[in-house]
Design a protein around this motif. Structure first.
Motif, PDB file in Angstrom:
ATOM      1  N   GLU B 137      -6.238 -14.438 -25.086  1.00  0.00           N
ATOM      2  CA  GLU B 137      -7.571 -14.919 -24.670  1.00  0.00           C
ATOM      3  C   GLU B 137      -8.009 -16.147 -25.462  1.00  0.00           C
ATOM      4  O   GLU B 137      -8.648 -17.056 -24.947  1.00  0.00           O
ATOM      5  N   ARG B 138      -7.675 -16.151 -26.744  1.00  0.00           N
ATOM      6  CA  ARG B 138      -8.152 -17.224 -27.623  1.00  0.00           C
ATOM      7  C   ARG B 138      -7.159 -18.373 -27.771  1.00  0.00           C
ATOM      8  O   ARG B 138      -7.385 -19.294 -28.563  1.00  0.00           O
ATOM      9  N   GLY B 139      -6.053 -18.269 -27.076  1.00  0.00           N
ATOM     10  CA  GLY B 139      -5.079 -19.362 -27.115  1.00  0.00           C
ATOM     11  C   GLY B 139      -4.331 -19.457 -28.432  1.00  0.00           C
ATOM     12  O   GLY B 139      -3.839 -20.544 -28.784  1.00  0.00           O
ATOM     13  N   LEU B 140      -4.244 -18.353 -29.141  1.00  0.00           N
ATOM     14  CA  LEU B 140      -3.471 -18.346 -30.396  1.00  0.00           C
ATOM     15  C   LEU B 140      -2.027 -18.017 -30.051  1.00  0.00           C
ATOM     16  O   LEU B 140      -1.745 -17.009 -29.391  1.00  0.00           O
ATOM     17  N   ARG B 141      -1.132 -18.855 -30.485  1.00  0.00           N
ATOM     18  CA  ARG B 141       0.223 -18.808 -29.923  1.00  0.00           C
ATOM     19  C   ARG B 141       1.097 -17.690 -30.466  1.00  0.00           C
ATOM     20  O   ARG B 141       1.987 -17.205 -29.778  1.00  0.00           O
ATOM     21  N   VAL B 142       0.885 -17.330 -31.734  1.00  0.00           N
ATOM     22  CA  VAL B 142       1.783 -16.333 -32.346  1.00  0.00           C
ATOM     23  C   VAL B 142       0.959 -15.230 -33.006  1.00  0.00           C
ATOM     24  O   VAL B 142      -0.028 -15.511 -33.694  1.00  0.00           O
ATOM     25  N   VAL B 143       1.369 -14.003 -32.791  1.00  0.00           N
ATOM     26  CA  VAL B 143       0.754 -12.859 -33.489  1.00  0.00           C
ATOM     27  C   VAL B 143       1.676 -12.468 -34.646  1.00  0.00           C
ATOM     28  O   VAL B 143       2.886 -12.296 -34.456  1.00  0.00           O
ATOM     29  N   CYS B 144       1.088 -12.370 -35.834  1.00  0.00           N
ATOM     30  CA  CYS B 144       1.900 -12.110 -37.037  1.00  0.00           C
ATOM     31  C   CYS B 144       1.443 -10.839 -37.734  1.00  0.00           C
ATOM     32  O   CYS B 144       0.279 -10.448 -37.653  1.00  0.00           O
ATOM     33  N   ASP B 145       2.377 -10.264 -38.485  1.00  0.00           N
ATOM     34  CA  ASP B 145       1.980  -9.210 -39.418  1.00  0.00           C
ATOM     35  C   ASP B 145       2.433  -9.580 -40.831  1.00  0.00           C
ATOM     36  O   ASP B 145       3.061 -10.609 -41.042  1.00  0.00           O
ATOM     37  N   GLY B 146       2.082  -8.744 -41.767  1.00  0.00           N
ATOM     38  CA  GLY B 146       2.384  -9.043 -43.170  1.00  0.00           C
ATOM     39  C   GLY B 146       3.624  -8.346 -43.691  1.00  0.00           C
ATOM     40  O   GLY B 146       3.789  -8.205 -44.909  1.00  0.00           O
ATOM     41  N   THR B 147       4.495  -7.926 -42.790  1.00  0.00           N
ATOM     42  CA  THR B 147       5.738  -7.282 -43.242  1.00  0.00           C
ATOM     43  C   THR B 147       6.491  -8.209 -44.200  1.00  0.00           C
ATOM     44  O   THR B 147       6.654  -9.401 -43.911  1.00  0.00           O
ATOM     45  N   ASN B 148       6.921  -7.662 -45.334  1.00  0.00           N
ATOM     46  CA  ASN B 148       7.661  -8.494 -46.285  1.00  0.00           C
ATOM     47  C   ASN B 148       9.141  -8.093 -46.308  1.00  0.00           C
ATOM     48  O   ASN B 148       9.563  -7.160 -45.622  1.00  0.00           O
ATOM     49  N   ALA B 149       9.900  -8.807 -47.128  1.00  0.00           N
ATOM     50  CA  ALA B 149      11.363  -8.613 -47.128  1.00  0.00           C
ATOM     51  C   ALA B 149      11.757  -7.233 -47.644  1.00  0.00           C
ATOM     52  O   ALA B 149      12.815  -6.714 -47.266  1.00  0.00           O
ATOM     53  N   ASP B 150      10.942  -6.630 -48.500  1.00  0.00           N
ATOM     54  CA  ASP B 150      11.258  -5.278 -48.986  1.00  0.00           C
ATOM     55  C   ASP B 150      11.064  -4.251 -47.874  1.00  0.00           C
ATOM     56  O   ASP B 150      11.810  -3.271 -47.773  1.00  0.00           O
ATOM     57  N   ASP B 151      10.030  -4.470 -47.077  1.00  0.00           N
ATOM     58  CA  ASP B 151       9.702  -3.499 -46.031  1.00  0.00           C
ATOM     59  C   ASP B 151      10.861  -3.301 -45.058  1.00  0.00           C
ATOM     60  O   ASP B 151      11.037  -2.211 -44.494  1.00  0.00           O
ATOM     61  N   VAL B 152      11.607  -4.355 -44.861  1.00  0.00           N
ATOM     62  CA  VAL B 152      12.682  -4.316 -43.871  1.00  0.00           C
ATOM     63  C   VAL B 152      13.700  -3.229 -44.214  1.00  0.00           C
ATOM     64  O   VAL B 152      14.346  -2.654 -43.332  1.00  0.00           O
ATOM     65  N   HIS B 153      13.817  -2.914 -45.518  1.00  0.00           N
ATOM     66  CA  HIS B 153      14.814  -1.922 -45.952  1.00  0.00           C
ATOM     67  C   HIS B 153      14.248  -0.505 -45.966  1.00  0.00           C
ATOM     68  O   HIS B 153      14.975   0.442 -46.212  1.00  0.00           O
ATOM     69  N   ASP B 154      12.940  -0.363 -45.768  1.00  0.00           N
ATOM     70  CA  ASP B 154      12.315   0.957 -45.754  1.00  0.00           C
ATOM     71  C   ASP B 154      12.466   1.613 -44.384  1.00  0.00           C
ATOM     72  O   ASP B 154      12.793   0.943 -43.403  1.00  0.00           O
ATOM     73  N   TYR B 155      12.141   2.897 -44.346  1.00  0.00           N
ATOM     74  CA  TYR B 155      12.061   3.597 -43.063  1.00  0.00           C
ATOM     75  C   TYR B 155      10.733   3.223 -42.413  1.00  0.00           C
ATOM     76  O   TYR B 155       9.675   3.627 -42.889  1.00  0.00           O
ATOM     77  N   ARG B 156      10.756   2.381 -41.388  1.00  0.00           N
ATOM     78  CA  ARG B 156       9.531   1.876 -40.778  1.00  0.00           C
ATOM     79  C   ARG B 156       9.634   1.881 -39.259  1.00  0.00           C
ATOM     80  O   ARG B 156       9.948   0.853 -38.641  1.00  0.00           O
TER      81      ARG B 156
END
Lengths: 73, 297
Positions: B137-156
């Motif tokens: 609606e607001r024309g914002l092109r990308v939706v982001c989250d704050g996942t970091n490089a450590d999180d990638v190795h966790d059970y998520r």
């Protein structure tokens, strides 16, 4: 293994008088005397090692358990 | 809008990065790449909790793109303590970040409330299903989250929902770890650099224990009381029915196991409705219930 009884016996050898209550891989140590004090890091590490060998991944100490002499809050 | 003009990105304090030597150079490189990624994105909507990661990402995005091209969205859920929303608002105000608050309703989804091992998937699906339309609606092109490089190795399991909704994780993408984000945040004088992680309150309930407002309130009440008593670092009150298992920072364990302090702790946690209170002898462990639930080693 996850044997609370065996764990109790091994903890008694460390000088800890507790009842071990298993909740799957979590074991709750319930003091049976007033003198249970795990503030000492060395003793805590020994307890954790024994519990791990007995098959428990989580070990907790119940504080002010009902029935433990003067431990009622 | 407090700041409609993009500033020239200043990077985290250059002098201090130099004192960090090669590690500082590596951090500077990662941040430079992050800035370049944001420029390419052009405009972003950020899922914002006011925690270490999303605050840092938001600060860099705001500096790079300007306030007209950044929107931080706080998803208000019953599974987060009220203090967290307050902190998120305060951090956003500190940064001068445009903010929108939306309510999410994952607790109304029985697939979430039954607390399966992939509970986080249903939460994140709900969150992104609310945020993605806002970005459009607001024309914002990308939706982001704050996942970091450590999180990638966790059970998520929530990561699967992010993939389905095409959510970007620029911090993880640029290999920024939690420690590095804390360092970069400190160098930017962000108030979030040293705050403890604060996952949702549902993470205190073992898998299979239904997530209810009452149980979440018990956990929230107990943790708040322990904070008031003086617990400073990472803290979790795990809900095992009548028993609360309290995970404390390892450095504070000896103190809390003393008779007087454990008496105070017992009283505080009991008042939240727990009949029994136990102190975990290992102390705080991130993902502790993932281990008990058999989904993490």
């Amino acid at each position: 293994m996850n044997s609370p009884l065996e764990l109790e016996q091994r903890l008694a050898a460390l000088g800890l008088n507790v009842r071990a209550e298993a909740l799957d891989r979590h074991v709750v140590l319930v003091p049976t005397t007033d003198s249970t004090n795990l503030a000492d890091a060395g003793l805590r590490a020994a307890v954790l090692a024994v519990a791990r060998e007995a098959g428990f991944s989580h070990v907790s100490l119940e504080v002010f358990a009902p029935g433990c002499a003067s431990s009622s809050p | 809008m407090l700041n409609a003009t993009a500033q020239t990105p200043r990077h985290s304090s250059s002098a201090e990065l130099i004192t960090l030597g090669r590690a500082g150079e590596a951090l500077r490189d990662k941040e430079t790449q992050l800035v370049a990624w944001l420029r390419k994105a052009g405009s972003v909507l950020i899922g914002f909790s006011g925690g270490v990661d999303s605050a840092y990402l938001s600060a860099v995005a705001l500096e790079t793109l300007g306030a007209d091209h950044v929107l931080a969205v706080i998803g208000r859920s019953a599974s987060y303590p009220a203090e967290q929303w307050t902190r998120a608002r305060d951090v956003a105000a500190h940064l001068g970040l445009p903010v929108l608050e939306l309510d999410t309703a994952e607790l109304a989804d029985p697939r979430y409330a039954s607390n399966p091992v992939n509970r986080c998937y249903f939460c994140k699906s709900e969150l992104w299903s609310r945020l993605a339309p806002v970005a459009k609606e607001r024309g914002l092109r990308v939706v982001c989250d704050g996942t970091n490089a450590d999180d990638v190795h966790d059970y998520r399991p929530g990561a699967a929902a992010a993939r389905e909704w095409e959510i970007a994780s620029p911090l993880a993408e640029h290999a920024l770890t939690k420690d590095e984000i804390r360092t970069l945040s400190r160098l930017r004088d962000l108030p979030t650099w040293d705050i403890p992680s604060s996952p949702c309150l549902s993470s205190r309930l073992p898998y299979g224990t239904a997530v209810t407002p009452e149980r979440l309130a018990q956990v929230e009440h107990a943790e708040r009381a322990l904070r008031v008593l003086g617990v400073r670092g990472d803290l979790r009150v795990r809900h095992h029915g009548a028993l609360a298992r309290v995970e404390l920072p390892a450095a504070e364990l000896a103190d809390w196991l003393s008779p007087e302090r454990s008496r105070q702790l017992h009283r505080a946690v009991s008042e939240a409705g727990f009949q029994r209170v136990a102190i975990d002898l290992r102390g705080f462990r991130s993902g502790s219930l993932n281990v008990l639930g058999g989904v993490a080693p």
